[in-house]
Design a protein around this motif. Structure first.
Motif, PDB file in Angstrom:
ATOM      1  N   UNK A  44      82.152  16.550  27.576  1.00 56.93           N
ATOM      2  CA  UNK A  44      82.826  17.855  27.608  1.00 56.93           C
ATOM      3  C   UNK A  44      81.856  18.736  26.733  1.00 56.93           C
ATOM      4  N   UNK A  45      81.621  19.971  27.146  1.00 58.41           N
ATOM      5  CA  UNK A  45      80.799  21.062  26.330  1.00 58.41           C
ATOM      6  C   UNK A  45      81.529  22.420  26.410  1.00 58.41           C
ATOM      7  N   UNK A  46      81.828  22.943  25.072  1.00 60.95           N
ATOM      8  CA  UNK A  46      82.585  24.111  25.344  1.00 60.95           C
ATOM      9  C   UNK A  46      84.001  24.024  25.832  1.00 60.95           C
ATOM     10  N   UNK A  47      84.602  22.911  25.721  1.00 58.87           N
ATOM     11  CA  UNK A  47      85.847  22.760  26.255  1.00 58.87           C
ATOM     12  C   UNK A  47      86.066  22.620  27.897  1.00 58.87           C
ATOM     13  N   UNK A  56      74.077  27.278  30.739  1.00 57.71           N
ATOM     14  CA  UNK A  56      74.269  27.494  29.333  1.00 57.71           C
ATOM     15  C   UNK A  56      73.628  25.981  28.620  1.00 57.71           C
ATOM     16  N   UNK A  57      73.100  25.229  29.396  1.00 58.75           N
ATOM     17  CA  UNK A  57      72.662  23.930  29.213  1.00 58.75           C
ATOM     18  C   UNK A  57      71.179  23.685  29.498  1.00 58.75           C
ATOM     19  N   UNK A  58      70.323  23.457  28.741  1.00 59.06           N
ATOM     20  CA  UNK A  58      68.703  23.175  28.909  1.00 59.06           C
ATOM     21  C   UNK A  58      68.145  21.745  28.350  1.00 59.06           C
ATOM     22  N   UNK A  59      67.270  21.418  28.834  1.00 63.44           N
ATOM     23  CA  UNK A  59      66.741  20.195  28.367  1.00 63.44           C
ATOM     24  C   UNK A  59      65.131  20.447  28.078  1.00 63.44           C
ATOM     25  N   UNK A  60      64.446  19.812  27.072  1.00 62.56           N
ATOM     26  CA  UNK A  60      63.082  19.926  26.784  1.00 62.56           C
ATOM     27  C   UNK A  60      62.330  18.198  26.987  1.00 62.56           C
ATOM     28  N   UNK A  61      61.713  18.093  27.862  1.00 62.22           N
ATOM     29  CA  UNK A  61      61.300  16.828  28.359  1.00 62.22           C
ATOM     30  C   UNK A  61      60.274  16.261  27.574  1.00 62.22           C
ATOM     31  N   UNK A  93      70.032  29.007  25.828  1.00 66.19           N
ATOM     32  CA  UNK A  93      71.224  28.117  26.057  1.00 66.19           C
ATOM     33  C   UNK A  93      71.986  27.869  24.874  1.00 66.19           C
ATOM     34  N   UNK A  94      73.205  27.466  25.201  1.00 67.41           N
ATOM     35  CA  UNK A  94      74.166  26.881  24.133  1.00 67.41           C
ATOM     36  C   UNK A  94      73.923  25.517  23.744  1.00 67.41           C
TER      37      UNK A  94
END
Length: 331
Positions: A74-77, A94-99, A175-176
């Motif tokens: 769960x993220x941010x409820x 709202x969600x990102x990734x650094x590879x 992103x959050x």
């Protein structure tokens, strides 16, 4: 709670089919096997462990890149799903990734500025081209890239510059939640320091919630507020990085910490683990670490320890949590 990440009993198992003669048999590979933790809004949560411990699979599960076998994130409820629908696309903004591998994550046919702009085109179609160009320039400057880098292709940049491009692309969406999978492991030490400084500066300005995955405890100590140590898909210890480095409790953590170079510490104090980590297809019964643990007792072979929290530290070890159960000499 806005910005909070919650992981409950998260598992990701893979069924492997092996053919022997006329018949085939199925075995289960337990890449992630029951993770439970929370990350507060604005907190940086570190995950460390050897290769094959399940760190990268955990990163993909947190962002919904792959579905869990069981458990939830769960993220941010809101639940993080892995089904491409309107809710999934809204959360992806709202969600990102650094590879880990910037060269593999970048398209060799597209100039750097175009690749940083691409998420804005996909997720923010209301932005004008001028607004997008302005946003690309802002994030490039924030990570220490200059204007002419935008017209270059990935192979024309250094490793540190490519990693900055990956960071800029992830940050372009403001992103959050930012999940970083070994973001500096392939870089020289001096370049690592530069990238980590950029990373910390941006975190101080934006306050995003983060998960930082690495095999290097020194790097995690620099960026993380708390750290979890993983072994064979499980968390064996969790706490404040400095506390864990100064007084590790789990035998596996002790071995990891002993491998971190420290001035004045003799080389003979290092704990050398025998053998390789067990195959995740054949995880040992009881404590998964008992086959390599220099402190293992007979009870460790049959009873799997629970992750028990006490005084800001969580440890999954009978020797720590229930010494009367495993009293006696090492097995």
């Amino acid at each position: 709670m806005k910005g909070a990440l919650s992981v409950r009993a998260l598992k990701r198992h893979y069924t492997l089919r092996q053919r022997s003669g006329l018949f085939s048999s199925a075995k289960t590979l337990k890449a992630v096997d029951g993770l439970t933790f929370t990350v507060a809004p604005g907190e940086m949560f570190g995950i460390v462990g050897e290769s094959g411990s399940g760190k990268s699979t955990t990163a993909r599960l947190l962002l919904g890149h792959i579905p869990p076998t069981s458990g939830d994130v769960w993220f941010g409820g809101e639940p993080v799903g892995a089904v491409p629908n309107a809710h999934w696309r809204a959360m992806r903004k709202r969600m990102q990734m650094i590879y880990q591998d910037p060269l593999g994550a970048l398209d060799p046919r597209i100039a750097v500025a175009g690749q940083i702009e691409e998420p804005l085109i996909i997720h923010n179609p209301e932005m004008t081209p001028a607004d997008r160009k302005r946003r690309v320039a802002e994030v490039m400057a924030a990570v220490g890239l200059i204007t002419h880098h935008g017209s270059r292709y990935p192979h024309e940049l250094s490793g540190g510059q490519r990693q900055r491009v990956i960071i800029a692309r992830a940050l372009s969406m403001e992103p959050e939640l930012l999940v970083c999978d070994e973001p500096v492991s392939a870089l020289d030490v001096s370049v690592q320091a530069q990238v980590l400084n950029v990373f910390e500066d941006i975190r101080a300005r934006t306050g995003f919630t983060g998960v930082f995955i690495s095999h290097d405890l020194k790097v995690v100590r620099q960026v993380a507020d708390r750290v979890a140590v993983m072994y064979l898909g499980c968390i064996v210890e969790m706490g404040i990085p400095e506390d864990i480095l100064q007084s590790p409790a789990h035998p596996y953590t002790k071995a990891l910490v002993s491998a971190v170079p420290q001035p004045g510490r003799p080389a003979r104090s290092r704990i050398i683990l025998t053998g390789d980590p067990p195959n995740p297809v054949n995880v040992p019964s009881g404590c998964p670490f008992h086959t390599r643990c220099p402190e293992a007792r007979p009870a460790c072979r049959s009873l799997k320890p629970e992750l028990i929290a006490e005084g800001g530290r969580s440890v999954a070890c009978h020797l720590v949590n229930n010494p009367s159960l495993v009293g006696g000499e090492a097995a």
